[in-house]
Design a protein around this motif. Structure first.
Motif, PDB file in Angstrom:
ATOM      1  N   LEU A 191       0.831  -1.200   0.000  1.00 45.72           N
ATOM      2  CA  LEU A 191       0.000   0.000   0.000  1.00 45.72           C
ATOM      3  C   LEU A 191       0.874   1.262   0.000  1.00 45.72           C
ATOM      4  O   LEU A 191       0.556   2.256  -0.664  1.00 45.72           O
ATOM      5  CB  LEU A 191      -0.932   0.002   1.214  1.00 45.72           C
ATOM      6  CG  LEU A 191      -2.033  -1.059   1.223  1.00 45.72           C
ATOM      7  CD1 LEU A 191      -2.811  -1.011   2.537  1.00 45.72           C
ATOM      8  CD2 LEU A 191      -2.977  -0.879   0.047  1.00 45.72           C
ATOM      9  N   ASP A 243       2.183   1.699  -3.478  1.00 47.43           N
ATOM     10  CA  ASP A 243       1.177   2.220  -4.402  1.00 47.43           C
ATOM     11  C   ASP A 243       1.189   3.745  -4.428  1.00 47.43           C
ATOM     12  O   ASP A 243       1.008   4.363  -5.482  1.00 47.43           O
ATOM     13  CB  ASP A 243      -0.223   1.733  -3.998  1.00 47.43           C
ATOM     14  CG  ASP A 243      -0.529   0.337  -4.509  1.00 47.43           C
ATOM     15  OD1 ASP A 243       0.224  -0.168  -5.371  1.00 47.43           O
ATOM     16  OD2 ASP A 243      -1.519  -0.255  -4.046  1.00 47.43           O
ATOM     17  N   SER A 248       3.830   4.874  -6.717  1.00 47.44           N
ATOM     18  CA  SER A 248       3.432   4.649  -8.107  1.00 47.44           C
ATOM     19  C   SER A 248       2.593   5.816  -8.618  1.00 47.44           C
ATOM     20  O   SER A 248       2.762   6.267  -9.756  1.00 47.44           O
ATOM     21  CB  SER A 248       2.642   3.343  -8.211  1.00 47.44           C
ATOM     22  OG  SER A 248       1.984   3.239  -9.462  1.00 47.44           O
ATOM     23  N   ARG A 271      -7.075   5.151  -6.780  1.00 47.13           N
ATOM     24  CA  ARG A 271      -6.865   3.858  -6.123  1.00 47.13           C
ATOM     25  C   ARG A 271      -5.467   3.741  -5.554  1.00 47.13           C
ATOM     26  O   ARG A 271      -5.246   3.102  -4.516  1.00 47.13           O
ATOM     27  CB  ARG A 271      -7.128   2.726  -7.131  1.00 47.13           C
ATOM     28  CG  ARG A 271      -6.900   1.325  -6.566  1.00 47.13           C
ATOM     29  CD  ARG A 271      -7.045   0.260  -7.637  1.00 47.13           C
ATOM     30  NE  ARG A 271      -6.081   0.408  -8.717  1.00 47.13           N
ATOM     31  CZ  ARG A 271      -4.804   0.014  -8.626  1.00 47.13           C
ATOM     32  NH1 ARG A 271      -4.345  -0.523  -7.512  1.00 47.13           N
ATOM     33  NH2 ARG A 271      -3.985   0.166  -9.658  1.00 47.13           N
ATOM     34  N   ARG A 272      -4.514   4.382  -6.221  1.00 45.76           N
ATOM     35  CA  ARG A 272      -3.129   4.322  -5.757  1.00 45.76           C
ATOM     36  C   ARG A 272      -2.685   5.577  -5.010  1.00 45.76           C
ATOM     37  O   ARG A 272      -1.816   5.498  -4.150  1.00 45.76           O
ATOM     38  CB  ARG A 272      -2.201   4.069  -6.955  1.00 45.76           C
ATOM     39  CG  ARG A 272      -2.323   2.641  -7.499  1.00 45.76           C
ATOM     40  CD  ARG A 272      -1.599   2.443  -8.819  1.00 45.76           C
ATOM     41  NE  ARG A 272      -2.284   3.140  -9.898  1.00 45.76           N
ATOM     42  CZ  ARG A 272      -1.740   4.121 -10.619  1.00 45.76           C
ATOM     43  NH1 ARG A 272      -0.504   4.515 -10.379  1.00 45.76           N
ATOM     44  NH2 ARG A 272      -2.422   4.688 -11.587  1.00 45.76           N
ATOM     45  N   PRO A 275      -4.888   3.893  -0.609  1.00 48.49           N
ATOM     46  CA  PRO A 275      -4.002   3.183   0.311  1.00 48.49           C
ATOM     47  C   PRO A 275      -3.953   3.798   1.704  1.00 48.49           C
ATOM     48  O   PRO A 275      -3.793   3.079   2.695  1.00 48.49           O
ATOM     49  CB  PRO A 275      -2.634   3.267  -0.382  1.00 48.49           C
ATOM     50  CG  PRO A 275      -2.958   3.360  -1.835  1.00 48.49           C
ATOM     51  CD  PRO A 275      -4.193   4.207  -1.888  1.00 48.49           C
TER      52      PRO A 275
END
Length: 291
Positions: free
Chosen positions: A107, A110, A113, A139-140, A144
């Motif tokens: 997480l 992420d 990213s 979502r990223r 997280p």
């Protein structure tokens, strides 16, 4: 006579206090005392990565290289190696939190990213095709954090995770619509191609920060979308026990209050960044009591 070399000082295990402006409390007095430090450690990790991606005069290539080094440091401390000196104030507390609470490292990765994606898209002048692509970024970039907090609170069921994702994605969207006047001049475009096309709004108009009936409708519709996402996740505030639930109430109300201000500006958020003042926090507290 030569003195023996001194061993390096151990990395700190206490996270720095949160001082950056946010629309909601972070590791505040409402937060369970035993969780303030791990939450502050997560915040410090994300805040520093965001600064690497966004602050200063570095080139995109230099920013990406820094984030790669930052990611390697994350993996190193997660594997048990001592934090390096460069980011010891970040990774010392984070390593302590990972060990003490078993934080899911993927997480945290992420988040990095998402920051890298921001750099790539901005450098290439790319936009988001539609809301599905933008939500994948959320979502990223945001979800997280909520999942890490639920992990700390010991809440793991699918419904709670989905509600947390809805709240975090809403907060990310709210931040986009709050920051239009800052992001667009910097080449960051979060109003999607599909939404712009549906309202007949051109990128040139947005780049010129031109206020028109069409882009006022575009911004208003995206604000409604963010509000709908937030309301989908709202029941989670009643699932979290004690102080954690009250802090989440303030988080939700902080996001909704910014949306109130975006709506009141009627498209002028292209020129003005709405922020929360003291009177807003009093209003939010009142709304929390009625939730």
């Amino acid at each position: 006579m030569n003195r023996p070399a001194q061993p390096p000082s151990p990395a700190p295990t206490l996270a720095a206090p949160v001082t950056h402006y946010e629309n909601f409390p972070v590791a505040s007095l409402l937060c369970p005392p035993q969780l303030r430090q791990p939450i502050a450690a997560i915040y410090g990790f994300a805040r520093t990565a965001d600064d690497i991606a966004d602050e200063g005069e570095a080139t995109p290539a230099e920013r990406l290289a820094e984030l790669d080094a930052y990611r390697e440091e994350l993996l190193a401390v997660a594997a048990g190696r001592a934090p390096g000196a460069r980011w010891a104030a970040v990774f010392g507390p984070l390593q302590h939190a990972i060990r003490a609470h078993g934080l899911p490292v993927p997480l945290l990765a992420d988040l990095l990213s998402a920051f890298s994606q921001d750099i790539h898209k901005t450098a290439a002048g790319e936009t988001y095709a539609d809301r599905a692509e933008l939500l994948d970024y959320c979502r990223r970039s945001a979800n997280p954090v909520g999942r890490l907090l639920l992990h700390l609170y010991g809440v793991h069921d699918d419904q709670a995770l989905a509600q947390s994702d809805a709240i975090c994605s809403a907060l990310q969207l709210i931040n986009f619509w709050q920051d239009l006047s800052v992001d667009i001049p910097r080449g960051r475009h979060y109003l999607t191609d599909a939404d712009c096309a549906r309202h007949g709004v051109s990128r040139a108009e947005l780049a010129a920060l031109a206020s028109t009936p069409a882009n006022r409708q575009l911004i208003a519709e995206n604000a409604r979308w963010a509000r709908e996402c937030m309301l989908q996740g709202l029941p989670l505030v009643h699932r979290l026990p004690g102080r954690a639930g009250w802090e989440l109430r303030l988080v939700v109300q902080g996001g909704l209050r910014i949306l109130d201000k975006v709506d009141a500006l009627q498209g002028q958020s292209l020129h003005t960044r709405p922020k929360l003042g003291k009177s807003d926090w009093l209003r939010m507290l009142g709304r929390c009591l009625r939730m």
